[in-house]
Design an enzyme around this catalytic site. Structure first.
Site, mmCIF file in Angstrom:
data_model
loop_
_atom_site.group_PDB
_atom_site.id
_atom_site.type_symbol
_atom_site.label_atom_id
_atom_site.label_comp_id
_atom_site.label_asym_id
_atom_site.label_seq_id
_atom_site.Cartn_x
_atom_site.Cartn_y
_atom_site.Cartn_z
ATOM 1 N N TYR A 142 27.107 -21.143 -8.147
ATOM 2 C CA TYR A 142 25.887 -21.400 -6.521
ATOM 3 C C TYR A 142 27.684 -22.508 -6.227
ATOM 4 O O TYR A 142 26.728 -22.784 -5.408
ATOM 5 C CB TYR A 142 25.313 -21.795 -6.861
ATOM 6 N N ASP A 249 18.549 -22.171 -13.935
ATOM 7 C CA ASP A 249 18.051 -21.383 -12.565
ATOM 8 C C ASP A 249 16.175 -20.109 -12.973
ATOM 9 O O ASP A 249 15.332 -20.518 -12.754
ATOM 10 C CB ASP A 249 18.390 -20.338 -11.839
#
Ligand code: NAD
Length: 365
Positions: A142, A249
């Site tokens: 990310y 995640d």
């Protein structure tokens, strides 16, 4: 010694409603233990945008850096959906995480017996479940560069870079090992070392940190895809799961849902130790601002109260008080006191947000 300090950022939607119930528990701790918290309140998200034109004012950021722990409700709502990306409510939360360098995200997946029927899995697979996912939060896919959508000849190409340095892996690993020592002393590290070089390095560094500093903790490794399968097959085999930002995640959402309702899930994001030895820390429920029920007294305050329990345990070394709060929540559920999100049978009457908070405080007593 000065009192421990807490900055409370209730935020938007149901944030202020659930935080009012946390304040009752803070008051109870003040009245019934030796610890009095210095509590201050400030704005974040849409509430901050309405006043300052940004989702987190600089002064609020400074206060967050100065306190022992930050407790956040939730941010966002339809009123702010069309705002420019740079001032959207979520930017306030991202700024806190980034500037406090909160690299370790802790998400417990704990199944209270009274809620075992809420899981999509069979009751005997989840009853008594108590695992902790440690997700690296500030690096990996990310954040890695290069990233973007580029033109490559006749077509576009989307690029993200899965990048980890040794020190980033090592500090996340230490966080997981430290946590395991306070629990059942087991860490399972998950990556994809079979197909990714970054996964090979992840496994190497976790092994190195383990051998050098945490040989007393039981360590195992698992490919993240197998980890996902094992989480729904036999989740009780795990104690602490350590994983990177991307896999974390997905795996933490999967684990969270083993336990039922969003209204029950707390989280902590921790950074490096400050001068006083306490980690930089932000505690928040996993749920959002729930605009569909905001202002109606329907929200379940348990996730936010359990986030405060995590603060007691991980920031203030008050494990006994944390356990007491968790047991009070469990007791209330066992007594059949339910907010609307936890109703199981037709005709059952839900309690309001503040009635749920009062019941938890009564159970503390
Ligand atoms: P949400 O978590 O707010 O709500 C999802 C569903 O769960 C809704 O039906 C809601 O009523 C219910 N729910 C959530 N918390 C509950 C509680 N404590 N008690 C009872 N029911 C509860 O997610 P969403 O609807 O996707 O997002 C709403 C807003 O919240 C959006 O603006 C989103 O960006 C924001 N959001 C913020 C955070 C955060 O602050 N960390 C996290 C997720 C979403």
């Amino acid at each position: 010694m000065s009192n421990p300090s807490l900055l409370i950022l209730p935020g938007d939607g149901i944030g202020p409603e659930v935080m009012a119930e946390v304040q009752k528990v803070i008051d109870w701790i003040g009245a019934n233990t030796d610890t009095q918290f210095d509590v201050t309140y400030d704005l974040v998200g849409g509430a901050a945008y309405d006043k300052h034109g940004v989702a987190l004012a600089d002064e609020t950021m400074e206060r967050a850096q100065a306190v022992d722990a930050v407790l956040l409700g939730a941010v966002g709502g339809p009123k702010y959906d069309n705002l420019d990306f740079a001032v959207k409510p979520e930017r306030g939360l991202l700024r806190l995480r980034k500037e406090m360098d909160l690299f370790s995200n802790l998400r417990p997946a704990q199944c209270f017996d009274a809620l075992a029927d809420f899981s999509s899995l069979k009751k005997d697979i989840v009853a008594g479940l108590d695992i902790m996912i440690v997700r690296e939060l500030t690096s990996g896919s990310y954040f890695g560069e290069p990233r973007g959508i580029f033109q490559d000849g006749n077509e576009r190409v989307g690029i993200n870079t899965h990048r980890y340095t040794e020190s980033e892996i090592a500090r996340a690993a230490r966080s997981a090992f430290e946590l395991a020592r306070r629990r059942s002393n087991k860490v399972c590290s998950m990556e994809k070392a079979n197909v990714m070089e970054a996964g090979i390095l992840w496994r190497d560094v976790v092994n190195e940190v383990h051998q050098a500093e945490y040989a007393d903790v039981e360590l195992s490794h698992m490919y993240a895809d197998n980890g996902a399968m094992q989480l729904v097959r036999a989740p009780k085999q795990f104690d602490v799961i350590l994983t990177d930002n991307l896999f974390g995640d997905i795996l933490s959402d999967c684990a969270a849902m083993l336990t039922g309702s969003l209204g029950m899930l707390p989280s902590a994001s921790l950074g490096a130790p400050m001068d006083n030895g306490r980690p930089k820390a932000l505690y928040e429920p996993v749920h959002g601002s729930a605009p569909d029920i905001a202002g109606q007294g329907k929200a379940n305050p348990s996730a936010c109260i359990l986030s405060f329990a995590m603060a007691l345990r991980y920031s203030f070394d008050m494990g006994d008080a944390a356990t007491k709060v968790e047991q009070a929540v469990e007791q209330v559920l066992a007594d059949g006191v339910r907010t609307a999100d936890l109703l199981q049978a037709e005709g059952q009457k839900p309690v309001s947000t503040s009635e749920m908070g009062d019941a938890i405080v009564a159970a503390l007593n």
